[in-house]
Design an enzyme around this catalytic site. Structure first.
Site, short mmCIF file in Angstrom:
data_model
loop_
_atom_site.label_atom_id
_atom_site.label_comp_id
_atom_site.label_asym_id
_atom_site.label_seq_id
_atom_site.Cartn_x
_atom_site.Cartn_y
_atom_site.Cartn_z
CG MET A 160 -1.81 -4.10 -1.04
SD MET A 160 -3.54 -4.56 -0.90
CE MET A 160 -3.91 -5.02 -2.57
CG HIS A 171 4.79 -5.46 -10.61
ND1 HIS A 171 4.90 -4.12 -10.85
CD2 HIS A 171 3.51 -5.66 -10.19
CE1 HIS A 171 3.74 -3.53 -10.61
NE2 HIS A 171 2.88 -4.44 -10.19
CG HIS A 193 5.24 -2.89 -6.56
ND1 HIS A 193 4.81 -4.05 -7.15
CD2 HIS A 193 4.14 -2.35 -5.97
CE1 HIS A 193 3.52 -4.22 -6.92
NE2 HIS A 193 3.09 -3.20 -6.20
CD GLN A 234 -6.30 -2.03 -0.32
OE1 GLN A 234 -5.63 -1.46 0.53
NE2 GLN A 234 -6.00 -1.94 -1.60
N GLY A 243 1.87 4.73 -7.43
CA GLY A 243 1.89 4.60 -8.88
C GLY A 243 0.68 5.26 -9.53
CG ASP A 268 -3.69 1.16 -8.43
OD1 ASP A 268 -4.55 0.51 -9.02
OD2 ASP A 268 -2.64 0.66 -7.99
CD GLN A 311 -4.15 3.15 -4.17
OE1 GLN A 311 -4.84 2.24 -3.76
NE2 GLN A 311 -2.88 2.98 -4.47
CB SER A 332 -1.43 -5.13 -12.72
OG SER A 332 -2.34 -5.66 -11.78
NE ARG A 344 -6.77 -7.69 -7.96
CZ ARG A 344 -6.80 -6.66 -7.10
NH1 ARG A 344 -6.33 -5.49 -7.47
NH2 ARG A 344 -7.28 -6.81 -5.89
O1 PAF Z 1 -1.94 0.33 -4.25
C1 PAF Z 1 -1.84 -0.56 -3.38
O2 PAF Z 1 -1.09 -1.53 -3.50
C2 PAF Z 1 -2.69 -0.46 -2.12
O3 PAF Z 1 -3.96 0.03 -2.41
C3 PAF Z 1 -2.03 0.34 -1.00
C4 PAF Z 1 -1.82 1.79 -1.39
C5 PAF Z 1 -0.68 -0.28 -0.66
C6 PAF Z 1 -2.90 0.32 0.25
O4 PAF Z 1 -3.10 -0.99 0.71
#
Ligand code: PAF
Length: 284
Positions: free
Chosen positions: A30, A34, A37, A61, A152, A155, A158, A190, A192
């Site tokens: 998204m 950093h 990523h 989301q 990653g 999360d 996820q 993160s 955030r």
């Molecule tokens: O982990 C994230 O940044 C988001 O949830 C993702 C997987 C890119 C989906 O929007």
């Protein structure tokens, strides 16, 4: 490295690569990239011949009252961070969902992961969040058609849900989970974290301290979950609003009755308006 904004452009490029027999990796993000990523991008570059990084703040989301509008958007910096990739795909919400769908989710086909996986941990307070994640990840998979996709472990819920979706829907993509990247202090990176004041950043160290302390206690032979949970309180103060500290299975998220090597310890807490998550595997 090139940036494109339409589905047609990314498809055309990937078609070209596939014709040449090249393996393609996708790193869905998204933005607000950093070092965490970047580690995913590096892994993809190592594993695949070509790497696509998607940058899309996925509106569906975010739950009502969450930070969709103020979510950090740093596209130029992201292009710099992701320069070892081959392509950045940065669509608009309209490109992804069409005009009518942006404001009304009633007109969108969703991918809904099993309730057993989403009624707990982050899914409990973020109702519908994982429906939005699975829907957009599925769309990205269909658009890019990569051979590998990188996510990653930060999360972790996820990641587990995406692996389940890929298995259940026979999606021919290999999902690669990548380790959490931490600051020297232990704080998990993160996007955030940029919301934290210097004082909150100090308080945020409690997450990793709690998790690593639990991991150490487990390594010393403590497997009783109540006893392991008890140890967390030494790290919490009045600024911490603990949302959950849970011990769950690494594959199906079933709650553990006794800690073992398949256990992931998950934590979420709020510092003011900022919600932070972290996790650790007990097997280390
Ligand atoms: O982990 C994230 O940044 C988001 O949830 C993702 C997987 C890119 C989906 O929007």
């Amino acid at each position: 490295m090139k940036a494109v904004h339409t589905i047609e452009e990314v498809r055309e490029q990937v078609r070209e690569w596939k014709k040449q027999g090249l393996k393609v990796g996708l790193v869905p993000t998204m933005g607000a990239l950093h070092a965490g990523h970047l580690s995913l991008i590096k892994k993809s570059v190592e594993t695949c011949n070509r790497t696509v990084v998607s940058v899309f703040v996925n509106p569906i989301q975010f739950c009502p009252g969450e930070d969709l509008d103020k979510y950090p958007r740093t596209f130029e910096k992201d292009c710099e961070t992701a320069k070892i990739a081959d392509l950045i795909f940065a669509p608009s919400p309209k490109e992804m969902y069409g005009e009518g769908h942006i404001l009304s989710n009633d007109f969108l086909t969703y991918v809904i992961p099993p309730y057993f996986y989403t009624d707990k941990l982050c899914g409990k307070s973020r109702v519908g969040h994982f429906d939005g994640v699975c829907t957009v990840v599925n769309k990205l998979f269909n658009i890019v058609q990569p051979d590998f996709a990188f996510f990653g472990e930060k999360d972790r819920q996820q990641l587990i849900i995406i692996k389940k979706m890929v298995k259940d829907l026979n999606i021919p993509i290999e999902i690669v989970g990548c380790p959490i990247v931490r600051e020297e202090s232990g704080l998990a990176l993160s996007s955030r974290n940029s919301y934290l004041t210097p004082e909150q950043k100090q308080d945020a160290l409690a997450l990793s301290k709690i998790l690593f302390n639990i991991q150490n206690c487990y390594k010393k032979g403590i497997t009783d979950i109540s006893a392991l949970k008890e140890t967390a309180y030494a790290f919490l103060n009045k600024n911490h609003d603990l949302e959950y500290l849970e011990f769950r299975d690494e594959e199906d998220l079933e709650e553990k009755t006794i800690a073992d090597d398949r256990t992931i310890v998950f934590i979420a807490l709020r510092l003011g308006n900022v919600r932070l998550i972290d996790n650790v595997s007990l097997k280390g």
